[in-house]
Motif scaffolding. Structure first.
Motif, PDB file in Angstrom:
ATOM      1  N   VAL A   6      -9.522   3.973 -23.104  1.00 42.18           N
ATOM      2  CA  VAL A   6      -9.412   4.159 -21.655  1.00 42.18           C
ATOM      3  C   VAL A   6      -8.423   5.272 -21.350  1.00 42.18           C
ATOM      4  O   VAL A   6      -7.515   5.560 -22.136  1.00 42.18           O
ATOM      5  CB  VAL A   6      -8.964   2.863 -20.948  1.00 42.18           C
ATOM      6  N   ARG A   7      -8.607   5.905 -20.213  1.00 37.72           N
ATOM      7  CA  ARG A   7      -7.718   6.982 -19.780  1.00 37.72           C
ATOM      8  C   ARG A   7      -6.401   6.391 -19.281  1.00 37.72           C
ATOM      9  O   ARG A   7      -6.382   5.406 -18.560  1.00 37.72           O
ATOM     10  CB  ARG A   7      -8.396   7.795 -18.677  1.00 37.72           C
ATOM     11  N   VAL A   8      -5.302   7.019 -19.673  1.00 34.94           N
ATOM     12  CA  VAL A   8      -3.976   6.601 -19.233  1.00 34.94           C
ATOM     13  C   VAL A   8      -3.223   7.829 -18.734  1.00 34.94           C
ATOM     14  O   VAL A   8      -3.683   8.965 -18.894  1.00 34.94           O
ATOM     15  CB  VAL A   8      -3.188   5.901 -20.368  1.00 34.94           C
ATOM     16  N   GLN A   9      -2.062   7.614 -18.155  1.00 37.17           N
ATOM     17  CA  GLN A   9      -1.271   8.718 -17.618  1.00 37.17           C
ATOM     18  C   GLN A   9       0.186   8.289 -17.531  1.00 37.17           C
ATOM     19  O   GLN A   9       0.495   7.086 -17.589  1.00 37.17           O
ATOM     20  CB  GLN A   9      -1.776   9.109 -16.231  1.00 37.17           C
ATOM     21  N   PRO A  10       1.102   9.243 -17.394  1.00 34.46           N
ATOM     22  CA  PRO A  10       2.492   8.864 -17.126  1.00 34.46           C
ATOM     23  C   PRO A  10       2.592   8.137 -15.789  1.00 34.46           C
ATOM     24  O   PRO A  10       1.746   8.304 -14.903  1.00 34.46           O
ATOM     25  CB  PRO A  10       3.228  10.209 -17.084  1.00 34.46           C
ATOM     26  N   LYS A  11       3.619   7.340 -15.645  1.00 34.30           N
ATOM     27  CA  LYS A  11       3.815   6.635 -14.381  1.00 34.30           C
ATOM     28  C   LYS A  11       4.132   7.651 -13.292  1.00 34.30           C
ATOM     29  O   LYS A  11       4.950   8.569 -13.494  1.00 34.30           O
ATOM     30  CB  LYS A  11       4.951   5.628 -14.520  1.00 34.30           C
ATOM     31  N   PRO A  12       3.498   7.546 -12.113  1.00 35.05           N
ATOM     32  CA  PRO A  12       3.761   8.510 -11.041  1.00 35.05           C
ATOM     33  C   PRO A  12       5.235   8.560 -10.663  1.00 35.05           C
ATOM     34  O   PRO A  12       5.903   7.515 -10.571  1.00 35.05           O
ATOM     35  CB  PRO A  12       2.911   7.980  -9.883  1.00 35.05           C
ATOM     36  N   SER A  13       5.737   9.756 -10.460  1.00 37.63           N
ATOM     37  CA  SER A  13       7.147   9.953 -10.118  1.00 37.63           C
ATOM     38  C   SER A  13       7.338  10.391  -8.668  1.00 37.63           C
ATOM     39  O   SER A  13       8.476  10.451  -8.186  1.00 37.63           O
ATOM     40  CB  SER A  13       7.767  10.995 -11.051  1.00 37.63           C
ATOM     41  N   HIS A  14       6.249  10.700  -7.990  1.00 38.66           N
ATOM     42  CA  HIS A  14       6.322  11.132  -6.588  1.00 38.66           C
ATOM     43  C   HIS A  14       5.478  10.174  -5.747  1.00 38.66           C
ATOM     44  O   HIS A  14       4.284  10.004  -6.009  1.00 38.66           O
ATOM     45  CB  HIS A  14       5.801  12.556  -6.424  1.00 38.66           C
ATOM     46  N   ARG A  15       6.091   9.559  -4.755  1.00 40.92           N
ATOM     47  CA  ARG A  15       5.379   8.607  -3.900  1.00 40.92           C
ATOM     48  C   ARG A  15       5.799   8.787  -2.451  1.00 40.92           C
ATOM     49  O   ARG A  15       6.948   9.146  -2.162  1.00 40.92           O
ATOM     50  CB  ARG A  15       5.660   7.161  -4.317  1.00 40.92           C
ATOM     51  N   ALA A  16       4.870   8.493  -1.560  1.00 39.20           N
ATOM     52  CA  ALA A  16       5.168   8.476  -0.123  1.00 39.20           C
ATOM     53  C   ALA A  16       4.189   7.528   0.534  1.00 39.20           C
ATOM     54  O   ALA A  16       2.995   7.552   0.225  1.00 39.20           O
ATOM     55  CB  ALA A  16       5.052   9.877   0.484  1.00 39.20           C
ATOM     56  N   ALA A  17       4.677   6.674   1.421  1.00 39.04           N
ATOM     57  CA  ALA A  17       3.818   5.665   2.054  1.00 39.04           C
ATOM     58  C   ALA A  17       4.275   5.413   3.474  1.00 39.04           C
ATOM     59  O   ALA A  17       5.448   5.601   3.821  1.00 39.04           O
ATOM     60  CB  ALA A  17       3.836   4.364   1.246  1.00 39.04           C
ATOM     61  N   ARG A  18       3.349   4.967   4.284  1.00 41.43           N
ATOM     62  CA  ARG A  18       3.652   4.637   5.679  1.00 41.43           C
ATOM     63  C   ARG A  18       2.615   3.648   6.190  1.00 41.43           C
ATOM     64  O   ARG A  18       1.470   3.643   5.723  1.00 41.43           O
ATOM     65  CB  ARG A  18       3.623   5.899   6.542  1.00 41.43           C
ATOM     66  N   ALA A  19       3.004   2.826   7.140  1.00 39.30           N
ATOM     67  CA  ALA A  19       2.074   1.939   7.839  1.00 39.30           C
ATOM     68  C   ALA A  19       1.759   2.535   9.204  1.00 39.30           C
ATOM     69  O   ALA A  19       2.656   3.021   9.906  1.00 39.30           O
ATOM     70  CB  ALA A  19       2.673   0.546   7.988  1.00 39.30           C
ATOM     71  N   VAL A  20       0.480   2.504   9.576  1.00 47.11           N
ATOM     72  CA  VAL A  20       0.022   3.059  10.848  1.00 47.11           C
ATOM     73  C   VAL A  20      -0.653   1.939  11.635  1.00 47.11           C
ATOM     74  O   VAL A  20      -1.461   1.192  11.092  1.00 47.11           O
ATOM     75  CB  VAL A  20      -0.968   4.219  10.629  1.00 47.11           C
ATOM     76  N   ARG A  21      -0.328   1.831  12.919  1.00 48.03           N
ATOM     77  CA  ARG A  21      -0.896   0.784  13.767  1.00 48.03           C
ATOM     78  C   ARG A  21      -1.994   1.361  14.665  1.00 48.03           C
ATOM     79  O   ARG A  21      -1.845   2.462  15.205  1.00 48.03           O
ATOM     80  CB  ARG A  21       0.189   0.143  14.636  1.00 48.03           C
ATOM     81  N   PHE A  22      -3.067   0.583  14.808  1.00 50.54           N
ATOM     82  CA  PHE A  22      -4.163   0.951  15.705  1.00 50.54           C
ATOM     83  C   PHE A  22      -4.458  -0.227  16.624  1.00 50.54           C
ATOM     84  O   PHE A  22      -4.519  -1.376  16.171  1.00 50.54           O
ATOM     85  CB  PHE A  22      -5.435   1.290  14.911  1.00 50.54           C
ATOM     86  N   LYS A  23      -4.667   0.064  17.893  1.00 49.01           N
ATOM     87  CA  LYS A  23      -5.009  -1.010  18.831  1.00 49.01           C
ATOM     88  C   LYS A  23      -6.406  -1.556  18.582  1.00 49.01           C
ATOM     89  O   LYS A  23      -6.712  -2.687  18.947  1.00 49.01           O
ATOM     90  CB  LYS A  23      -4.881  -0.506  20.271  1.00 49.01           C
ATOM     91  N   ASP A  24      -7.244  -0.745  17.947  1.00 51.03           N
ATOM     92  CA  ASP A  24      -8.640  -1.134  17.727  1.00 51.03           C
ATOM     93  C   ASP A  24      -8.998  -0.894  16.260  1.00 51.03           C
ATOM     94  O   ASP A  24      -8.751   0.191  15.723  1.00 51.03           O
ATOM     95  CB  ASP A  24      -9.560  -0.318  18.648  1.00 51.03           C
ATOM     96  N   PHE A  25      -9.582  -1.910  15.613  1.00 52.79           N
ATOM     97  CA  PHE A  25      -9.926  -1.819  14.194  1.00 52.79           C
ATOM     98  C   PHE A  25     -10.935  -0.704  13.941  1.00 52.79           C
ATOM     99  O   PHE A  25     -10.830   0.029  12.944  1.00 52.79           O
ATOM    100  CB  PHE A  25     -10.485  -3.176  13.739  1.00 52.79           C
TER     101      PHE A  25
END
Length: 518
Positions: A267-286
């Motif tokens: 199986v394909r493997v890789q180094p553990k990611p060292s750069h991350r960015a995340a955010r939660a976004v709210r929507f009034k309508d799904f």
């Protein structure tokens, strides 16, 4: 000291939730009025099993007829599996369990089973939620055994130049990652069943991981597969890609143990990611949120996470207050900063009415992640309180998505009756469509939960196929989805699959009744 698996329900005994403490959640968040009684599971010692129908054969290592081993291999972990085990009802126990430690053990077991007309159920982590590992065979045989691969759990070799690893099929997710970490690598495949499910099980069921785009299925990570069949070994050449006819790997992917017992894979493997960015976004309508997700999926940004959760599910998991859908959006890389990619995705979300906090101010991402991992344990505790809790998933193209969602939710709610909750999240997204994942919650008909579940399952599955979806996106077919799979697939393909099975398993002993009739 090793942790002990729960013999009924999900996970480990020391991680089971206190059902009584969840009663306020059921009342205040779900709005269900229940009796308040917390039902206890049956005692394992009270379960009476039929005697094995045959003695231990000569030359088979790892043989067990221990009652706990037989009970633990009698079911997967679907809702009806859990209900029956919880009540001490073991309908189809294997006559024995064989814990294979090598390919030689697998070969000896299959050769004996073919001679004696004994069915063999390949067993990895036992996490199937579609009846894929229950020893429920469609015709009389001498008996049935469960072939457990958990002792074949080594990372055999790692190729750091090509970023690939040769791994035995019985290794569970945490051990696989721990062993790869010693080489500075990760497989980066994290299904919800990660703590218990195995590499071989992922391949056999075409499992989907946590990440939303690009390498979403285990299919995308496989270089080659090796399996043992009653007619010999099935091994493909290790390659980054090939156009040499139909792929032997693709035939084993999703084969659910009917063509061979998967013993190892590159199986394909890789180094553990060292750069991350995340955010939660709210929507009034799904649906407004899903419009944003579609544009992000078609933008080429390829987020690692792009999981849209409707308002009710966000409330249930602590990611929201029940008034907004929440998009959990994240990027990662082993090579470069990803903040500009997140910024562009957030701009797309804002154009569709999305609102987000500044970095670090929202706890929604962490709350949803923790709830995601606890969900299988939560289902078992809700059962003790008298709540039916289950999930099902599918995939559909974007042009049909709004009508599809309305049809499936409507049919499921009608089958459950009121009060109930049917929530939805998009777990994986493609440029041409989403993979919606539905959660159902309703007061259970105590003592009749399996029939209640069957009514819901049939209504939801009928609606999925009628509206053009697939009967499963990543949970496999097993025995529970077989009726709808027979409708979804072309008849000529079914004939070709039966012929392939006959070629490698002429006695029809491997997982009979799954995918095709023996």
């Amino acid at each position: 000291m090793s942790r002990r698996r729960a013999w009924w329900g999900w996970g480990f005994e020391d991680a089971k939730l206190d059902a009584a403490s969840l009663a306020p959640l059921v009342r205040d968040v779900l709005g269900f009025t229940l009796s308040g009684e917390v039902e206890a599971p049956a005692e394992l010692s009270s379960i009476s099993l039929p005697a094995p129908r045959f003695p231990r054969p000569d030359g088979i290592e790892g043989w067990s007829t221990d009652p706990r081993d037989r009970v633990e291999h009698a079911y997967g972990r679907s809702f009806p599996d859990t209900v029956r085990a919880f009540r001490g009802r073991v309908d189809h126990p294997p006559d024995a369990v064989v814990f294979a430690a090598s390919e030689r053990d697998v070969e000896a077991t299959l050769a004996w089973a073919a001679r004696e007309d004994v069915a063999v159920i390949p067993f990895g982590g036992g996490t199937s939620v579609v009846g894929g590992v229950e020893p429920r065979v469609p015709r009389d045989r001498l008996g049935v055994i469960s072939l457990d691969l958990s002792r074949m759990d080594r990372v055999v070799e790692v190729d750091p130049v090509s970023r690939a690893a040769r791994i035995q099929a019985g290794v569970a997710g945490p051990a696989l990652e721990a062993r790869l970490a010693g080489h500075g690598m990760t497989m980066r495949f994290f299904p919800q069943s990660f703590e218990l499910s195995t590499l071989g099980g992922w391949i056999a069921t075409r499992a989907g991981g946590h990440f939303a785009t690009v390498w979403t299925h285990v299919d995308d990570l496989v270089e080659s597969v090796r399996a043992i069949t009653p007619s010999g070994a099935w091994a493909s050449r290790r390659l980054p890609g090939s156009g040499a006819g139909p792929s032997p790997d693709r035939m084993l992917l999703g084969s659910e143990g009917i063509l061979g017992v998967i013993t190892e894979a590159w199986v394909r493997v890789q180094p553990k990611p060292s750069h991350r960015a995340a955010r939660a976004v709210r929507f009034k309508d799904f649906m407004k949120g899903s419009d944003a997700v579609r544009e992000i999926a078609q933008s080429g940004l390829n987020p690692a996470n792009c999981r849209l959760v409707d308002a009710l599910e966000a409330q249930q998991t602590g990611a929201g207050d029940g008034t907004h859908a929440v998009l959990v959006l994240g990027f990662e890389s082993t090579d470069h900063d990803v903040s500009s990619m997140l910024d562009r995705a957030l701009a797309i979300a804002r154009a569709h009415g999305g609102e987000h906090d500044e970095a670090g101010r929202s706890g929604a991402v962490g709350a949803w992640r923790e709830a995601f991992l606890a969900m299988p344990y939560l289902r078992d505790a809700l059962l003790q309180l008298g709540v039916l809790s289950d999930t099902f998933e599918t995939a559909i193209t974007w042009d049909r998505w709004p009508a599809f969602h309305a049809a499936v939710v409507g049919a499921t709610r009608a089958a459950l009756g009121e009060p109930c909750r049917v929530t939805c999240r998009l777990t994986h997204v493609y440029p041409d469509g989403p993979a919606p994942y539905f959660t159902v919650l309703a007061p259970a008909r105590r003592g009749d939960e399996v029939a209640q579940w069957e009514e819901m399952k049939r209504a939801a599955s009928d609606a999925i196929l009628a509206a053009g979806g697939t009967i499963t996106h990543h949970h496999a077919v097993g025995r529970d989805h077989r009726d709808w799979y027979d409708v979804q697939r072309p008849d000529l393909f079914a004939a070709a699959l039966r012929a392939a099975k006959s070629a490698v398993d002429p006695a029809g002993v491997l997982n009979p009744g799954v995918l095709v009739d023996a």
